[in-house]
Design a protein around this motif. Structure first.
Motif, PDB file in Angstrom:
ATOM      1  N   TYR A  40      -3.586   0.780   8.347  1.00 12.07           N
ATOM      2  CA  TYR A  40      -4.904   1.164   8.683  1.00 12.07           C
ATOM      3  C   TYR A  40      -6.010   0.299   8.025  1.00 12.07           C
ATOM      4  O   TYR A  40      -5.738  -0.426   7.056  1.00 12.07           O
ATOM      5  N   GLN A  41      -6.931   0.161   8.534  1.00 12.83           N
ATOM      6  CA  GLN A  41      -8.218  -0.586   7.979  1.00 12.83           C
ATOM      7  C   GLN A  41      -9.484   0.226   8.535  1.00 12.83           C
ATOM      8  O   GLN A  41      -9.698   0.835   9.729  1.00 12.83           O
ATOM      9  N   VAL A  42     -10.323   0.353   7.322  1.00 12.35           N
ATOM     10  CA  VAL A  42     -11.643   1.145   7.535  1.00 12.35           C
ATOM     11  C   VAL A  42     -12.542   0.137   7.011  1.00 12.35           C
ATOM     12  O   VAL A  42     -12.585  -0.210   5.978  1.00 12.35           O
ATOM     13  N   GLU A  43     -13.674   0.027   7.852  1.00 11.29           N
ATOM     14  CA  GLU A  43     -14.730  -0.903   7.445  1.00 11.29           C
ATOM     15  C   GLU A  43     -15.811  -0.181   6.890  1.00 11.29           C
ATOM     16  O   GLU A  43     -16.237   1.108   7.248  1.00 11.29           O
ATOM     17  N   VAL A  44     -16.479  -0.490   5.755  1.00  8.50           N
ATOM     18  CA  VAL A  44     -17.457   0.400   4.887  1.00  8.50           C
ATOM     19  C   VAL A  44     -18.498  -0.604   4.756  1.00  8.50           C
ATOM     20  O   VAL A  44     -18.348  -1.687   4.227  1.00  8.50           O
ATOM     21  N   THR A  45     -19.895  -0.034   4.903  1.00  8.71           N
ATOM     22  CA  THR A  45     -20.901  -0.889   4.711  1.00  8.71           C
ATOM     23  C   THR A  45     -21.579  -0.116   3.322  1.00  8.71           C
ATOM     24  O   THR A  45     -21.476   0.854   3.083  1.00  8.71           O
ATOM     25  N   TYR A  50       7.350   3.594   8.228  1.00  9.57           N
ATOM     26  CA  TYR A  50       5.710   3.698   8.320  1.00  9.57           C
ATOM     27  C   TYR A  50       5.443   4.164   9.662  1.00  9.57           C
ATOM     28  O   TYR A  50       6.142   3.905  10.908  1.00  9.57           O
ATOM     29  N   ILE A  51       4.249   4.921   9.816  1.00 10.07           N
ATOM     30  CA  ILE A  51       3.885   5.614  10.917  1.00 10.07           C
ATOM     31  C   ILE A  51       2.677   4.896  11.904  1.00 10.07           C
ATOM     32  O   ILE A  51       1.698   4.844  11.192  1.00 10.07           O
ATOM     33  N   PRO A  52       3.070   4.456  13.105  1.00  6.58           N
ATOM     34  CA  PRO A  52       1.814   4.048  13.843  1.00  6.58           C
ATOM     35  C   PRO A  52       1.097   5.316  14.402  1.00  6.58           C
ATOM     36  O   PRO A  52       1.549   6.226  14.590  1.00  6.58           O
ATOM     37  N   GLU A  53      -0.090   5.154  14.504  1.00 10.31           N
ATOM     38  CA  GLU A  53      -1.119   6.025  15.363  1.00 10.31           C
ATOM     39  C   GLU A  53      -1.335   7.132  14.257  1.00 10.31           C
ATOM     40  O   GLU A  53      -1.886   8.229  14.862  1.00 10.31           O
ATOM     41  N   ALA A  54      -1.124   7.020  12.953  1.00 15.26           N
ATOM     42  CA  ALA A  54      -1.545   8.001  12.044  1.00 15.26           C
ATOM     43  C   ALA A  54      -2.919   7.847  11.979  1.00 15.26           C
ATOM     44  O   ALA A  54      -3.451   6.932  11.802  1.00 15.26           O
ATOM     45  N   LYS A  55      -3.576   8.982  11.809  1.00 21.15           N
ATOM     46  CA  LYS A  55      -5.149   9.030  11.665  1.00 21.15           C
ATOM     47  C   LYS A  55      -5.398   9.536   9.876  1.00 21.15           C
ATOM     48  O   LYS A  55      -4.814  10.367   9.163  1.00 21.15           O
ATOM     49  N   VAL A  56      -6.339   8.527   9.431  1.00 22.92           N
ATOM     50  CA  VAL A  56      -6.817   8.717   7.997  1.00 22.92           C
ATOM     51  C   VAL A  56      -8.453   8.948   7.993  1.00 22.92           C
ATOM     52  O   VAL A  56      -9.115   8.607   9.017  1.00 22.92           O
ATOM     53  N   ASN A  57      -9.153   9.452   6.951  1.00 21.07           N
ATOM     54  CA  ASN A  57     -10.306   9.447   6.755  1.00 21.07           C
ATOM     55  C   ASN A  57     -10.780   8.879   5.767  1.00 21.07           C
ATOM     56  O   ASN A  57     -10.076   9.293   4.626  1.00 21.07           O
ATOM     57  N   GLY A  65      -4.589   0.441   3.506  1.00 20.39           N
ATOM     58  CA  GLY A  65      -3.611   1.186   3.337  1.00 20.39           C
ATOM     59  C   GLY A  65      -2.618   1.613   4.379  1.00 20.39           C
ATOM     60  O   GLY A  65      -2.519   0.933   5.505  1.00 20.39           O
ATOM     61  N   LYS A  66      -1.600   2.126   4.039  1.00 28.17           N
ATOM     62  CA  LYS A  66      -0.347   2.341   4.730  1.00 28.17           C
ATOM     63  C   LYS A  66      -0.169   4.018   4.700  1.00 28.17           C
ATOM     64  O   LYS A  66      -0.384   4.612   3.744  1.00 28.17           O
ATOM     65  N   VAL A  67       0.601   4.322   5.922  1.00 29.76           N
ATOM     66  CA  VAL A  67       1.040   5.679   5.875  1.00 29.76           C
ATOM     67  C   VAL A  67       2.543   5.922   6.221  1.00 29.76           C
ATOM     68  O   VAL A  67       2.924   5.013   7.175  1.00 29.76           O
ATOM     69  N   TYR A  68       3.145   6.473   5.591  1.00 24.13           N
ATOM     70  CA  TYR A  68       4.616   6.773   5.628  1.00 24.13           C
ATOM     71  C   TYR A  68       4.997   7.948   5.858  1.00 24.13           C
ATOM     72  O   TYR A  68       4.353   8.902   5.770  1.00 24.13           O
ATOM     73  N   CYS A  69       6.600   8.253   6.393  1.00 28.23           N
ATOM     74  CA  CYS A  69       7.148   9.404   6.630  1.00 28.23           C
ATOM     75  C   CYS A  69       8.130   9.183   5.486  1.00 28.23           C
ATOM     76  O   CYS A  69       8.870   8.498   5.526  1.00 28.23           O
ATOM     77  N   ASP A  70       8.184  10.122   4.424  1.00 28.88           N
ATOM     78  CA  ASP A  70       8.966  10.576   3.513  1.00 28.88           C
ATOM     79  C   ASP A  70      10.152  11.100   3.961  1.00 28.88           C
ATOM     80  O   ASP A  70      10.072  12.310   3.800  1.00 28.88           O
ATOM     81  N   THR A  71      11.264  10.668   4.350  1.00 28.03           N
ATOM     82  CA  THR A  71      12.416  10.990   5.043  1.00 28.03           C
ATOM     83  C   THR A  71      13.431  11.759   4.006  1.00 28.03           C
ATOM     84  O   THR A  71      14.147  12.545   4.664  1.00 28.03           O
ATOM     85  N   CYS A  72      12.829  11.582   2.725  1.00 26.36           N
ATOM     86  CA  CYS A  72      13.864  12.386   1.761  1.00 26.36           C
ATOM     87  C   CYS A  72      13.064  13.279   1.149  1.00 26.36           C
ATOM     88  O   CYS A  72      13.761  14.025  -0.015  1.00 26.36           O
ATOM     89  N   CYS A  73      11.962  13.623   1.262  1.00 24.75           N
ATOM     90  CA  CYS A  73      10.985  14.362   0.206  1.00 24.75           C
ATOM     91  C   CYS A  73      11.015  13.988  -1.064  1.00 24.75           C
ATOM     92  O   CYS A  73      10.894  15.096  -1.740  1.00 24.75           O
ATOM     93  N   VAL A 100      -6.972   4.273  12.019  1.00 21.01           N
ATOM     94  CA  VAL A 100      -5.735   4.662  12.657  1.00 21.01           C
ATOM     95  C   VAL A 100      -4.640   3.646  12.485  1.00 21.01           C
ATOM     96  O   VAL A 100      -5.297   2.497  12.518  1.00 21.01           O
ATOM     97  N   THR A 101      -3.675   4.012  12.014  1.00 23.20           N
ATOM     98  CA  THR A 101      -2.689   3.020  11.832  1.00 23.20           C
ATOM     99  C   THR A 101      -2.106   2.175  12.802  1.00 23.20           C
ATOM    100  O   THR A 101      -2.004   2.737  14.072  1.00 23.20           O
ATOM    101  N   ASP A 102      -1.899   0.964  12.825  1.00 24.33           N
ATOM    102  CA  ASP A 102      -1.155   0.023  13.649  1.00 24.33           C
ATOM    103  C   ASP A 102       0.418   0.277  13.993  1.00 24.33           C
ATOM    104  O   ASP A 102       0.891   0.972  13.124  1.00 24.33           O
TER     105      ASP A 102
END
Length: 156
Positions: A81-86, A49-56, A31-39, A74-76
């Protein structure tokens, strides 16, 4: 005769175990993480889009509500971001949620964009192991001066 049955049984067990290993559930949630500059509550052409943002990513059993999986991403540089799931999580509710933004002035999680559900099972007709989550966003503290024009573009 008994010897050939034993060999057939051993061969069948080997095939089944090989198939099970090959079919073991493994997913990549992206997925992607962004800054909503206009709310605005959605992505616009003024979004970045935000580099180094953290997701869970957390999965909980539907019945017991016990956590069955927990992973972080963590976003590139592109805000991806990518999260591996087993494991297969057919009986679980899985959601990606925002943890933090490194961008000063863009750290408040946007309403409706704090979490994104993800289906993590092979029993849904999707062939790919990649699962895409909806974009997650943070609000900018001080909207950009071009926001009225941006919103007019989308809202008419």
């Amino acid at each position: 005769m008994a010897k050939s049955r034993s060999l057939a049984l051993i061969a069948a067990l080997c095939w089944v175990s090989t198939f099970s290993i090959a079919y073991a559930s493994h997913f990549i949630v992206e997925g992607k993480v962004y800054c909503d500059t206009c709310c605005a509550g959605f992505e616009t052409y003024a979004t970045y889009y935000i580099p180094e943002a953290k997701v869970n990513l957390e999965c909980k059993n539907r019945s017991t509500h016990l956590v069955t999986f927990n992973g972080e991403g963590v976003t590139d540089a592109t805000g991806t971001y990518q999260v591996e799931v087993t494991g297969d999580h057919e009986e679980d509710v899985c959601e990606v949620s925002l943890v933090s933004s490194p961008v000063k002035g863009c750290k408040e999680a946007a309403k409706g964009r704090k979490k994104a559900p993800v289906l993590l099972t092979k029993n849904n007709g999707i062939v790919s192991d990649i699962r895409y989550a909806n974009p997650l966003g943070f609000y900018k503290n001080d909207p950009l001066h071009i926001c009225p024009k941006v919103l007019e573009h989308y809202l008419g």
